[in-house]
Design an enzyme around this catalytic site. Structure first.
Site, mmCIF file in Angstrom:
data_model
loop_
_atom_site.group_PDB
_atom_site.id
_atom_site.type_symbol
_atom_site.label_atom_id
_atom_site.label_comp_id
_atom_site.label_asym_id
_atom_site.label_seq_id
_atom_site.Cartn_x
_atom_site.Cartn_y
_atom_site.Cartn_z
ATOM 1 N N GLY A 8 0.819 -1.217 0.000
ATOM 2 C CA GLY A 8 0.000 0.000 0.000
ATOM 3 C C GLY A 8 0.842 1.251 0.000
ATOM 4 O O GLY A 8 0.422 2.291 0.516
ATOM 5 N N GLY A 11 -0.650 4.589 -1.184
ATOM 6 C CA GLY A 11 -1.768 5.173 -0.452
ATOM 7 C C GLY A 11 -1.333 6.315 0.447
ATOM 8 O O GLY A 11 -0.154 6.668 0.535
ATOM 9 N N GLN A 12 -2.298 6.902 1.123
ATOM 10 C CA GLN A 12 -2.008 8.012 2.035
ATOM 11 C C GLN A 12 -0.944 7.622 3.057
ATOM 12 O O GLN A 12 0.118 8.257 3.163
ATOM 13 C CB GLN A 12 -3.284 8.445 2.765
ATOM 14 C CG GLN A 12 -3.025 9.435 3.899
ATOM 15 C CD GLN A 12 -4.244 9.732 4.755
ATOM 16 O OE1 GLN A 12 -4.811 10.793 4.650
ATOM 17 N NE2 GLN A 12 -4.639 8.795 5.604
ATOM 18 N N ALA A 86 -1.695 -2.258 2.743
ATOM 19 C CA ALA A 86 -2.581 -2.474 1.592
ATOM 20 C C ALA A 86 -3.921 -3.028 2.061
ATOM 21 O O ALA A 86 -3.980 -3.895 2.932
ATOM 22 C CB ALA A 86 -1.931 -3.431 0.603
ATOM 23 N N ALA A 87 -4.994 -2.522 1.471
ATOM 24 C CA ALA A 87 -6.332 -2.987 1.839
ATOM 25 C C ALA A 87 -7.360 -2.415 0.879
ATOM 26 O O ALA A 87 -7.111 -1.410 0.213
ATOM 27 C CB ALA A 87 -6.686 -2.560 3.267
ATOM 28 N N THR A 131 -7.813 -1.224 12.529
ATOM 29 C CA THR A 131 -8.733 -0.106 12.349
ATOM 30 C C THR A 131 -9.718 0.028 13.501
ATOM 31 O O THR A 131 -10.092 -0.970 14.144
ATOM 32 C CB THR A 131 -9.529 -0.284 11.043
ATOM 33 O OG1 THR A 131 -10.568 0.703 10.965
ATOM 34 C CG2 THR A 131 -10.177 -1.656 10.977
ATOM 35 N N GLU A 133 -12.689 0.545 13.050
ATOM 36 C CA GLU A 133 -13.942 -0.082 12.608
ATOM 37 C C GLU A 133 -14.151 -1.446 13.264
ATOM 38 O O GLU A 133 -15.252 -2.003 13.199
ATOM 39 C CB GLU A 133 -13.955 -0.227 11.091
ATOM 40 C CG GLU A 133 -14.084 1.084 10.334
ATOM 41 C CD GLU A 133 -15.476 1.702 10.428
ATOM 42 O OE1 GLU A 133 -16.452 0.937 10.567
ATOM 43 O OE2 GLU A 133 -15.580 2.939 10.377
ATOM 44 N N HIS A 185 -7.619 8.903 10.459
ATOM 45 C CA HIS A 185 -6.528 9.864 10.319
ATOM 46 C C HIS A 185 -6.516 10.357 8.879
ATOM 47 O O HIS A 185 -6.574 9.592 7.940
ATOM 48 C CB HIS A 185 -5.188 9.249 10.721
ATOM 49 C CG HIS A 185 -4.925 7.889 10.173
ATOM 50 N ND1 HIS A 185 -5.586 6.755 10.607
ATOM 51 C CD2 HIS A 185 -4.082 7.467 9.200
ATOM 52 C CE1 HIS A 185 -5.154 5.705 9.944
ATOM 53 N NE2 HIS A 185 -4.237 6.110 9.075
#
Length: 375
Positions: A8, A11-12, A86-87, A131, A133, A185
């Site tokens: 990942g 990504g950010q 990565a996700a 996470t 979540e 974030h």
């Protein structure tokens, strides 16, 4: 020189942890997926630097659904640290593609851990991007490392598998593997389909006269929002801890989606008022502070570079925010607020950027993009 492997990386979080590790003297290897279009925008400033690319930073094609590829990369690179970022990370989208989400977010983590075991990388340290979540339908407020999990989406459930397989391989095979349970974030590098960036980008475009309004889902959802670069520093600290443990990284403060909208427009000098309830709720421009708006424009551009007139683009009474039930999740997560006490005590990590400052950083960045590039 330590070697780090990052999934990942485009990504950010991947882009920020890459910068942090390069600054600390690491040799960084990143896994990217093959695409027919360029997807390296967040790391182009590194990718295009001849002093870094193929000297300190190396990119490899790969995918978490390809076990043989993971084995080959581990054998070739022999990393000291792995950051598994990565996700398929969009919660709403996970309801549309639950199988793929599970393949990458859940089984992808298992494939990686098993590859470590098979290749025999006994000294490697593994960071798993977990996470908030996981907490979903929260069982206590605030949430800590000991709070029971209750995920409310295929994304959360897949990440729950990832969390427990980390714990299992840590205990079964003595692999140094840690979960970073990171609450929301954000940053200017956040993807445009995520709610915070959707808000700041739309507010900037509305101010510039490029669009009239935008739609959101649940305005009452509460999240614990922090600044992404600080959280990526926290990831590194988790792997520098003397033993593998799991950590919550959060600000300890919760705000609604509506508040994020209000502060975004406030930084543009625009005060909103809200009318209606539920799916009928709408946000309207109440008044405009043109001096405050002008100061933001002056921050972004010289007058000679861009002629900008708020008077022509924004009007009191203008409808700018609506609610679209299509953006609701089938099962909602209403309140997330983390307790980062453990991280502060054991890692010396603490979120520093306040909510209002985070919103300002993002709105300034999007306003700059709109004024300089026109989108």
């Amino acid at each position: 020189m330590k070697k780090a492997l990052i999934t990942g990386i485009t990504g950010q979080d991947g882009s920020y942890i890459t910068e942090i590790l390069l600054e600390k003297g690491y040799e960084v290897h990143g896994i990217i997926r093959r695409s027919s279009s360029f997807n390296t925008g967040r790391i182009d400033h590194l990718y295009e630097n001849s002093e870094i690319l193929d000297k300190k930073l190396f990119l490899h094609y790969g995918d978490l659904v390809d076990t043989s590829n993971l084995n080959r990369l581990l054998e070739k690179i022999q990393p000291d640290e792995i950051y598994n970022l990565a996700a398929q990370s969009h919660v709403k989208v996970s309801f549309e593609i639950p199988d793929y989400t599970a393949q990458v977010d859940a089984l992808g983590t298992l494939r990686f851990l098993d590859a470590i075991r098979e290749v025999g990388l006994r000294q490697v340290k593994f960071y798993q991007a977990s996470t908030s979540e996981l907490f979903g339908k929260v069982r206590e407020v605030p949430q800590t490392e000991k709070t029971p999990f209750y995920p409310r989406s295929p994304y959360g459930v897949a990440k729950l598998y990832g969390y427990w397989i980390i714990v299992n391989y840590r205990e079964a095979y003595n692999i140094f593997a840690s979960n970073g349970i990171l609450f929301n974030h954000e940053s200017p590098r956040r993807g445009e389909t995520f709610v915070t960036r959707k808000i700041t980008r739309a507010a900037a475009r509305i101010a510039a006269g490029l669009q009239k309004s935008f739609s959101l889902g649940n305005l009452n959802a509460k999240r614990d929002w922090g600044y992404a670069p600080e959280y990526c520093e926290g990831m590194w600290r988790i792997l520098q801890h003397n033993i593998a443990e799991d950590f919550v990284l959060a600000t300890g403060e919760s705000r609604t989606v509506r508040e994020f909208v209000v502060h975004s427009f406030n930084h543009l000098g625009v005060e909103l008022e809200w009318k209606g309830e539920g799916v009928d709720e709408k946000g309207f421009i109440k008044k405009i502070d043109f001096e405050k708006a002008k100061s933001l424009i002056d921050y972004s551009l010289n007058k000679q570079m861009y002629k900008f007139d708020f008077n022509s683009n924004l009007k009191p009474g203008q409808e700018v925010v609506t609610v679209n039930p299509n953006y609701y999740r089938p099962t909602e997560v209403d309140l997330l607020i983390g307790d980062p006490t453990k991280a502060e005590k054991l890692l010396g990590w603490k979120a520093k950027t306040k909510f209002e400052d985070l919103v300002q950083i993002m709105i300034k960045s999007d306003m700059d993009k709109v004024l300089r590039r026109g989108y």
